[in-house]
Design an enzyme around this catalytic site. Structure first.
Site, PDB file in Angstrom:
ATOM      1  N   TYR A 124       0.839  -1.211   0.000  1.00 56.30           N
ATOM      2  CA  TYR A 124       0.000   0.000   0.000  1.00 56.30           C
ATOM      3  C   TYR A 124       0.874   1.262   0.000  1.00 56.30           C
ATOM      4  O   TYR A 124       0.651   2.195  -0.783  1.00 56.30           O
ATOM      5  CB  TYR A 124      -0.902  -0.045   1.237  1.00 56.30           C
ATOM      6  CG  TYR A 124      -1.886   1.086   1.366  1.00 56.30           C
ATOM      7  CD1 TYR A 124      -3.050   1.118   0.595  1.00 56.30           C
ATOM      8  CD2 TYR A 124      -1.678   2.111   2.290  1.00 56.30           C
ATOM      9  CE1 TYR A 124      -3.965   2.153   0.736  1.00 56.30           C
ATOM     10  CE2 TYR A 124      -2.593   3.145   2.436  1.00 56.30           C
ATOM     11  CZ  TYR A 124      -3.736   3.158   1.656  1.00 56.30           C
ATOM     12  OH  TYR A 124      -4.646   4.181   1.802  1.00 56.30           O
ATOM     13  N   LYS A 131       1.102   4.193  -2.859  1.00 54.73           N
ATOM     14  CA  LYS A 131       0.772   5.588  -2.565  1.00 54.73           C
ATOM     15  C   LYS A 131       1.973   6.502  -2.776  1.00 54.73           C
ATOM     16  O   LYS A 131       1.813   7.673  -3.151  1.00 54.73           O
ATOM     17  CB  LYS A 131       0.228   5.711  -1.135  1.00 54.73           C
ATOM     18  CG  LYS A 131      -1.100   4.958  -0.918  1.00 54.73           C
ATOM     19  CD  LYS A 131      -2.208   5.486  -1.809  1.00 54.73           C
ATOM     20  CE  LYS A 131      -3.558   4.882  -1.506  1.00 54.73           C
ATOM     21  NZ  LYS A 131      -4.630   5.424  -2.355  1.00 54.73           N
TER      22      LYS A 131
HETATM   23  P1  NAD Z   1     -13.251   2.465   1.073  1.00 56.50           P
HETATM   24  O1  NAD Z   1     -12.772   1.067   1.104  1.00 56.50           O
HETATM   25  O2  NAD Z   1     -14.315   2.870   2.041  1.00 56.50           O
HETATM   26  O3  NAD Z   1     -13.743   2.851  -0.401  1.00 56.50           O
HETATM   27  C1  NAD Z   1     -12.995   2.529  -1.536  1.00 56.50           C
HETATM   28  C2  NAD Z   1     -13.931   2.418  -2.717  1.00 56.50           C
HETATM   29  O4  NAD Z   1     -13.128   2.059  -3.869  1.00 56.50           O
HETATM   30  C3  NAD Z   1     -14.982   1.308  -2.556  1.00 56.50           C
HETATM   31  O5  NAD Z   1     -16.263   1.816  -2.886  1.00 56.50           O
HETATM   32  C4  NAD Z   1     -14.524   0.225  -3.536  1.00 56.50           C
HETATM   33  O6  NAD Z   1     -15.578  -0.547  -4.082  1.00 56.50           O
HETATM   34  C5  NAD Z   1     -13.829   1.058  -4.607  1.00 56.50           C
HETATM   35  N1  NAD Z   1     -12.906   0.247  -5.409  1.00 56.50           N
HETATM   36  C6  NAD Z   1     -12.051  -0.724  -4.975  1.00 56.50           C
HETATM   37  N2  NAD Z   1     -11.426  -1.287  -6.014  1.00 56.50           N
HETATM   38  C7  NAD Z   1     -11.877  -0.658  -7.134  1.00 56.50           C
HETATM   39  C8  NAD Z   1     -11.604  -0.789  -8.504  1.00 56.50           C
HETATM   40  N3  NAD Z   1     -10.754  -1.718  -8.964  1.00 56.50           N
HETATM   41  N4  NAD Z   1     -12.247   0.013  -9.383  1.00 56.50           N
HETATM   42  C9  NAD Z   1     -13.140   0.938  -8.950  1.00 56.50           C
HETATM   43  N5  NAD Z   1     -13.445   1.115  -7.653  1.00 56.50           N
HETATM   44  C10 NAD Z   1     -12.815   0.322  -6.752  1.00 56.50           C
HETATM   45  O7  NAD Z   1     -11.941   3.361   1.247  1.00 56.50           O
HETATM   46  P2  NAD Z   1     -11.769   4.880   1.737  1.00 56.50           P
HETATM   47  O8  NAD Z   1     -11.312   4.843   3.135  1.00 56.50           O
HETATM   48  O9  NAD Z   1     -12.943   5.692   1.358  1.00 56.50           O
HETATM   49  O10 NAD Z   1     -10.495   5.272   0.853  1.00 56.50           O
HETATM   50  C11 NAD Z   1     -10.608   5.995  -0.360  1.00 56.50           C
HETATM   51  C12 NAD Z   1      -9.206   6.339  -0.832  1.00 56.50           C
HETATM   52  O11 NAD Z   1      -8.531   7.084   0.184  1.00 56.50           O
HETATM   53  C13 NAD Z   1      -8.334   5.116  -1.104  1.00 56.50           C
HETATM   54  O12 NAD Z   1      -7.484   5.365  -2.217  1.00 56.50           O
HETATM   55  C14 NAD Z   1      -7.506   5.005   0.155  1.00 56.50           C
HETATM   56  O13 NAD Z   1      -6.288   4.339  -0.068  1.00 56.50           O
HETATM   57  C15 NAD Z   1      -7.303   6.465   0.492  1.00 56.50           C
HETATM   58  N6  NAD Z   1      -6.962   6.706   1.880  1.00 56.50           N
HETATM   59  C16 NAD Z   1      -7.815   6.364   2.891  1.00 56.50           C
HETATM   60  C17 NAD Z   1      -7.444   6.615   4.211  1.00 56.50           C
HETATM   61  C18 NAD Z   1      -8.321   6.277   5.384  1.00 56.50           C
HETATM   62  O14 NAD Z   1      -7.877   6.462   6.523  1.00 56.50           O
HETATM   63  N7  NAD Z   1      -9.554   5.805   5.174  1.00 56.50           N
HETATM   64  C19 NAD Z   1      -6.198   7.200   4.490  1.00 56.50           C
HETATM   65  C20 NAD Z   1      -5.365   7.539   3.438  1.00 56.50           C
HETATM   66  C21 NAD Z   1      -5.761   7.295   2.138  1.00 56.50           C
END
Ligand code: NAD
Length: 244
Positions: A151, A155
């Site tokens: 991951y 990133k």
């Molecule tokens: P989440 O798991 O709640 O949502 C992710 C969404 O992406 C889901 O709806 C999933 O179905 C969709 N997805 C997964 N694979 C896919 C694909 N191949 N094609 C299209 N859609 C796809 O995650 P989140 O917490 O909302 O995270 C969103 C983004 O933010 C991600 O890139 C994550 O890495 C990043 N992020 C999250 C956090 C956190 O603390 N939640 C921190 C840093 C970065």
């Protein structure tokens, strides 16, 4: 801020941060495209967001899906003003135990998926001579994290990709930036053990987890006229966790 007549595509926007980003743009009068893995789900989310939202299924690892997605977006709205590369997953385990599949899957969705979507959106934006591309990286792409080698690599890769694309596309009036969220309350982080969440939170100077809206606000800034002279940048939205 006002995004009237702007078309915004948000990948992975059926829930979590992506959904909040889509809702925030819709509230500021943008046309928003909900894009995620399940057709019924994207349609349901679009219907909840309102008349300016449409749901198109697309897996960001599939070139065919993405080509269809952008064809449909241009057919419906005539242009693409903002792409938000938000789709992302985790497959956490210590590096020494990590199998090749978990490495490849995370890199394919988080990094390659963003490249594929950016390439297609950029072709449309280059003709328009304007556009905003914003990718959701992570603070672990800046700092690394035990248990997240795949991951963190994806990133960190996204940051190098963002800066390179920013340099390539600047002359065409397209800005490319990244947001690096810290610990944000979503279903992704809900899956973490309580002890791991606590360990993370004690290090956050602002002493609270972030919300999807906190991340959405940074994305809105990069997409707005206020950021027209900002490109190739990474904005940490992390309560002060990483200060450099
Ligand atoms: P989440 O798991 O709640 O949502 C992710 C969404 O992406 C889901 O709806 C999933 O179905 C969709 N997805 C997964 N694979 C896919 C694909 N191949 N094609 C299209 N859609 C796809 O995650 P989140 O917490 O909302 O995270 C969103 C983004 O933010 C991600 O890139 C994550 O890495 C990043 N992020 C999250 C956090 C956190 O603390 N939640 C921190 C840093 C970065």
């Amino acid at each position: 801020m006002d995004f009237t007549d702007k078309t915004v595509v948000v990948t992975g926007s059926a829930r979590g941060i992506g959904r909040s980003i889509a809702e925030s743009f819709a509230a500021l009068n943008a046309n928003v495209v909900i894009c995620d893995l399940d057709q019924q789900q994207v349609e349901a989310v679009a219907a909840e967001i309102g008349a300016r939202a449409v749901g198109f299924k697309a897996d960001v690892t599939s070139v065919a899906d993405l080509e269809q997605l952008f064809e449909k977006v241009v057919e419906k709205f005539g242009r693409v003003d903002v792409l938000v590369n938000n789709a992302g997953i985790t497959r956490d385990t210590l590096m020494i135990r990590m199998n090749e599949k978990d490495w490849d899957t995370v890199l394919d969705i988080n990094l390659k998926g963003s490249f594929l979507a950016t390439k297609l959106a950029a072709k449309i934006m280059m003709k328009q001579r304007s556009g905003r591309i914003i990718s959701i990286s992570s603070v672990v792409g800046l700092t690394g994290n035990a248990g997240q080698a795949n991951y963190a690599a994806s990133k960190a890769g996204l940051i190098g990709f963002t800066k390179s694309a920013a340099k390539e596309l600047a002359a065409r009036g397209i800005t490319v930036n990244a947001v690096a969220p810290g610990f944000i309350q979503t279903e992704m982080t809900e899956a973490m053990p309580d002890a791991a969440k606590e360990a993370f939170l004690v290090q956050v100077p602002l002493k609270r987890p972030g919300t999807p809206q906190d991340v959405a606000s940074a994305v809105l800034f990069f997409a707005s006229d206020a950021a027209s002279y900002v490109t190739g940048q990474v904005l940490a939205v992390d309560g002060g966790l990483t200060m450099q």
